[in-house]
Structures are given as structure tokens and as C-alpha cells.
Design an enzyme around this catalytic site. Structure first.
Site, short mmCIF file in Angstrom:
data_model
loop_
_atom_site.label_atom_id
_atom_site.label_comp_id
_atom_site.label_asym_id
_atom_site.label_seq_id
_atom_site.Cartn_x
_atom_site.Cartn_y
_atom_site.Cartn_z
N ASN A 76 -9.55 15.29 -0.46
CA ASN A 76 -8.49 15.20 -1.50
C ASN A 76 -9.15 15.04 -2.86
OD1 ASN A 76 -8.95 12.29 -1.98
ND2 ASN A 76 -8.31 12.14 0.15
N PHE B 201 -3.83 0.18 -2.08
CA PHE B 201 -3.31 1.04 -3.15
C PHE B 201 -2.21 1.89 -2.55
CE2 PHE B 201 -5.58 1.23 -7.27
CZ PHE B 201 -6.48 0.20 -7.08
O1 PMT Z 1 -10.45 7.91 -7.06
P1 PMT Z 1 -9.78 8.24 -8.35
O2 PMT Z 1 -9.95 9.68 -8.73
O3 PMT Z 1 -10.15 7.28 -9.44
O4 PMT Z 1 -8.18 8.09 -8.11
C1 PMT Z 1 -7.72 6.78 -7.83
C2 PMT Z 1 -6.70 6.85 -6.67
C3 PMT Z 1 -5.47 7.61 -7.15
C4 PMT Z 1 -7.31 7.52 -5.47
C5 PMT Z 1 -6.36 5.39 -6.33
O5 PMT Z 1 -5.79 4.77 -7.46
C6 PMT Z 1 -5.41 5.33 -5.17
O6 PMT Z 1 -4.20 5.46 -5.31
N1 PMT Z 1 -6.01 5.15 -3.95
C7 PMT Z 1 -5.21 5.14 -2.71
C8 PMT Z 1 -4.95 6.54 -2.29
C9 PMT Z 1 -4.25 6.53 -0.96
O7 PMT Z 1 -4.78 6.87 0.06
O8 PMT Z 1 -3.01 6.01 -1.08
P2 PMT Z 1 -1.96 6.07 0.19
O9 PMT Z 1 -0.65 5.66 -0.35
O10 PMT Z 1 -2.08 7.39 0.91
O11 PMT Z 1 -2.59 4.94 1.17
C10 PMT Z 1 -2.12 3.62 1.05
C11 PMT Z 1 -3.26 2.64 1.32
O12 PMT Z 1 -3.67 2.75 2.68
C12 PMT Z 1 -4.50 2.88 0.48
O13 PMT Z 1 -5.03 1.61 0.13
C13 PMT Z 1 -5.44 3.61 1.42
O14 PMT Z 1 -6.81 3.29 1.14
C14 PMT Z 1 -5.03 3.06 2.77
N2 PMT Z 1 -5.17 3.98 3.89
C15 PMT Z 1 -4.55 5.17 3.88
C16 PMT Z 1 -4.65 5.99 4.99
C17 PMT Z 1 -5.40 5.57 6.11
N3 PMT Z 1 -5.54 6.33 7.19
N4 PMT Z 1 -6.00 4.35 6.09
C18 PMT Z 1 -5.88 3.55 4.99
O15 PMT Z 1 -6.43 2.46 4.97
#
Ligand code: PMT
Length: 395
Positions: free
Chosen positions: A208, A323
Site C-alpha cells: 500500500n 491507528f
Molecule cells: O506511513 P505514512 O505514509 O506516513 O502514512 C501514515 C498512515 C496513514 C499509514 C498512518 O497514519 C496510518 O493510518 N496507519 C494505519 C494504517 C492502517 O492499517 O489502518 P487500518 O485502519 O487499516 O488498521 C487499523 C489498525 O490496525 C492500525 O493500527 C494497523 O496497524 C492495525 N492492523 C491492521 C491490519 C492488520 N492485519 N493488523 C493490524 O494490526
């Protein structure tokens, strides 16, 4: 408050240089160890002997001269807890903004990785110059604190914004930052960053647009706040703390499992792929005559959720921050997500915008806490946002 702390003061060639003598006196009265570096021009305004007597340390002044160059001077950057440049001329500000290291002061500034405070002083027309404004903006975006000059009569006969701010304001900023640099001391902070890479075959993968900058900014801020930092990332960063390079979601999960039992704070800023291919192909998948191909994907573990569940049955109970990257209904989706995941805080950001989020230098977030509280952080550089997030969760 300052005993055991080393304050490194860089003095450049401005008329306000003489005012720094009073600042040194106040810092010494607060038991700080004060070390001074001057540019050669600074000695046109204040003598080396005065500075040596006040700071009770040698004063370093050097043109960039190979035969006299003493690399241990760079150790000044290592031993100092804070670096203050005051007064800072437009010339020195520009050099630091562009990484020019042509004298001792700018070389040490270039090598300095902890908190830096700059107090500019110059003619008001210079302060209003677009180049100077852009350089100040650059320095701020790196988390350097700028103590703006004040309005008043200037030595050059003008009246306007360019006078060095008050010594009290500089002294208070040093105290504030020393406090800040201890906010997370004794704590181990583990941060993930970057988009995971889910290989399809030796040539292709699913990933991504995450650049890893948000997580990197958090790691840098945590370091500046005195934490022991571990950054688990899919991107290539250099930093004065432990970095674990990973690729896939499973790699990231393994690294977190390893660090979990000694972590005090875990921040999941990485963009973790929710799926990976069911079957990795050891050979490059050949193009077929069919118009379409099917790629069967299987779910990756929800690492964040897993960490929160693991914490319930473990002795170590780290603070866990997730996040939330959404393209619509940001707050609604974040509220659902924080209860589903079980984390203490969730940092929600809108990744449909191009001026924040993925790959951008800036971000704009809303911090949700598990008790339903919310705090919005206006758009700012990721280093400023990172500092605000860490200050908020540490309250
Ligand atoms: O890296 P940059 O270019 O600076 O951009 C920053 C960012 C936009 C990536 C960052 O601010 C951000 O939003 N990171 C989280 C991205 C994400 O995966 O969000 P999500 O809503 O899909 O996931 C929610 C949370 O669960 C996140 O903390 C993620 O790390 C976690 N996750 C998600 C999927 C998974 N299988 N396991 C996880 O732990």
C-alpha cells in the site's frame, strides 16, 4: 531542574550575542553544565574570555580548518541534552536548513539528533525575506523549536520584528524542553511503520501507499522524550535507536511478539495488509492465455487486536495505541474500530486526502480514547503531530 544536564549554546555573529552572557549566568545558577560554541563572527560582539568565565568551560570557536579539526568536537553533539542557537543569524539558519556544515557550529548542528531550539535575531527586512521564512518553515517541520524575534528598535536603526526574544523566554524554553526530554525516560516504546509487503511470487507483491513517515516521526519524538525506542518498519530509515526491518504482516507480528514482554508503549502506525496470497509461488507466475487470472487471498492476523488480547493474560501491560485509516465516515468507523480492537487509543486519519496521511509530510488526526474521549489535532507536520500524540497519551 538542570543539574546533570548539558546545554550546548551556539552563538552567531549578531549584536544580541552579548545578551547570551545573562542566559549563561541563569543556566549556571540552575546547575546546568553549559558549553558554548561560537562562530568566528560572534567574537566581534562578545569575548571568548567572558564566555569561558561564565560557562566555566572552554569555548569552541573554529573556522572549518582540516589541520586544526578535532573530531571529538562532534562529541559536543553527543554529550549535550539540548542545543540552543541564540542569537541565530539568517546565514546560520539557512546553513542548518540546507545541511551546510562549513564551521564548527553548523557541523555540530548537523550532527545533533536531539532537541534543538533556535532564537533568530536580524534586521526586520531580513526576517521578512521569503528565503528566511522558508528556511524557518523547514526547520520547524523537522521539530526544531523557533523562538520568534520580537518587535522593537533594532541596532541597525530600524523598528520592526527582528530583536532577539527575551532571555526569560529562552530560559523557559530550555526548562520546558528538558522536562519534555524526560517525559518518557525509563519507558520502552515500540512503534511500527510502513506498508507491509505480501509477496505473490519472486517478482510481484501486494502492498500500500504507506511511506512509514508517521511511524518514523513518532519514533523520533519518543527518542527526543527520553524513551528507549524500537522501530519495526518495512522502510529504510537511519536513526539513533533500534530498528527492526520487516516485510510481511507475519514478520511484523513476530517482531512485536519478541518485543512485547519488555514494552511499555506499543504504537501501531504501520499499514498492515489484511490479506496475503494463499499460495506463494516460488517461480514467477507465467502469463496465461486467459483474459483474467484469480489470486486467492487469505486473511492476515489482526496484529493490533491480538496484542490487546495477549495483554489481558500477560504480566506486562503495555499501553497500546492503534491507528485508523479511513476514506469515509472517519469518526464513526474509528469508534467502531477502537472497541473492536480493544486498544487504549486510536489515532484516526482520513487517507482519502492527498495533503495528509499516506506519503504526506503532514497529518491531521483525531485521537479517540477507550473511554469515549476525543482530541482533534489540526493539520501539521508529522513530527509536530507525533509530539502532540505522545504528549497527549502521556498525560
Ligand atoms: O506511513 P505514512 O505514509 O506516513 O502514512 C501514515 C498512515 C496513514 C499509514 C498512518 O497514519 C496510518 O493510518 N496507519 C494505519 C494504517 C492502517 O492499517 O489502518 P487500518 O485502519 O487499516 O488498521 C487499523 C489498525 O490496525 C492500525 O493500527 C494497523 O496497524 C492495525 N492492523 C491492521 C491490519 C492488520 N492485519 N493488523 C493490524 O494490526
Amino acid at each position: 531542574m538542570l543539574s546533570g544536564k548539558t546545554i550546548l549554546i551556539g552563538i552567531t555573529g549578531g549584536i544580541a550575542a552579548y545578551k547570551i552572557c545573562e542566559l549563561i549566568r541563569q543556566l549556571k545558577k540552575s546547575n546546568a553544565n553549559v558549553k558554548v560554541i561560537c562562530t568566528p563572527n560572534a567574537l566581534n560582539f562578545v569575548t571568548k574570555l567572558t564566555l569561558q568565565n561564565l560557562s566555566q568551560n572552554d569555548v569552541a570557536v573554529e573556522e572549518f580548518n582540516i589541520k586544526e579539526w578535532k573530531p571529538e568536537h562532534i562529541s559536543l553533539a553527543d554529550e549535550a541534552d539540548i542545543m540552543l542557537i541564540a542569537p541565530a543569524t539568517a546565514n546560520t539558519i539557512s546553513k542548518i536548513a540546507y545541511g551546510i556544515a562549513d564551521n564548527l557550529l553548523t557541523s555540530v548542528a548537523c550532527a545533533f539528533s536531539k532537541k534543538m531550539i533556535i532564537a533568530p535575531a536580524m534586521n526586520c527586512n531580513m526576517w521578512n525575506n521569503d528565503a528566511v521564512k522558508n528556511n524557518i518553515k523547514t526547520l520547524r517541520s523537522r521539530g526544531i523549536e523557533i523562538l520568534e524575534p520580537e518587535n522593537g528598535f533594532l541596532a541597525c536603526g530600524y523598528f520592526g520584528k527582528g530583536r532577539l526574544c527575551s532571555i526569560k523566554k529562552i530560559f523557559d524554553a530550555v526548562i520546558e524542553n528538558i522536562k519534555y526530554s524526560q517525559l518518557l525516560s525509563g519507558k520502552k516504546v515500540v512503534i511500527t511503520s510502513g506498508g507491509t509487503i505480501e509477496d505473490i511470487d519472486p517478482v510481484r507483491y501486494i502492498s500500500n501507499y504507506s511511506s512509514g513517515k508517521m511511524g518514523f516521526a513518532l519514533a523520533n519524538s519518543a527518542k527526543q522524550m527520553g524513551a528507549e525506542v524500537v522501530l519495526i518498519t518495512t522502510k529504510d530509515f537511519d536513526a539513533p535507536y533500534k530498528i527492526i526491518k520487516v516485510k510481511s504482516a507475519l514478520d511484523m507480528q513476530n517482531a512485536l511478539d519478541y518485543e512485547f514482554s519488555t514494552s511499555d508503549i506499543i504504537i501501531m502506525a504501520a499499514a498492515v495488509a489484511d490479506y496475503r496470497v494463499k499460495e506463494y509461488s516460488d517461480q514467477k507466475r507465467k502469463k496465461t492465455s486467459n483474459q483474467t487470472i484469480t489470486l486467492e487471498l487469505v486473511e492476515n492476523p489482526d496484529i493490533l487486536k491480538g496484542l490487546c488480547e495477549k495483554r489481558q493474560n500477560s504480566q506486562k501491560k503495555p499501553l497500546i495505541i492503534g491507528f485508523c485509516a479511513e476514506s469515509e465516515n472517519l469518526i464513526e468507523n474509528a469508534k467502531t474500530k477502537i472497541s473492536k480492537k480493544g486498544c487504549d487509543y486510536l489515532i484516526a486519519n482520513d487517507i482519502s486526502r492527498t495533503d495528509i496521511g499516506f506519503g504526506s509530510e503532514n497529518n491531521e488526526v483525531t485521537i479517540l480514547d477507550k473511554n469515549g474521549g476525543m482530541k482533534r489535532l489540526e493539520k501539521a507536520s508529522k513530527s509536530v503531530i507525533a509530539r502532540q500524540i505522545l504528549e497527549y497519551i502521556d498525560e
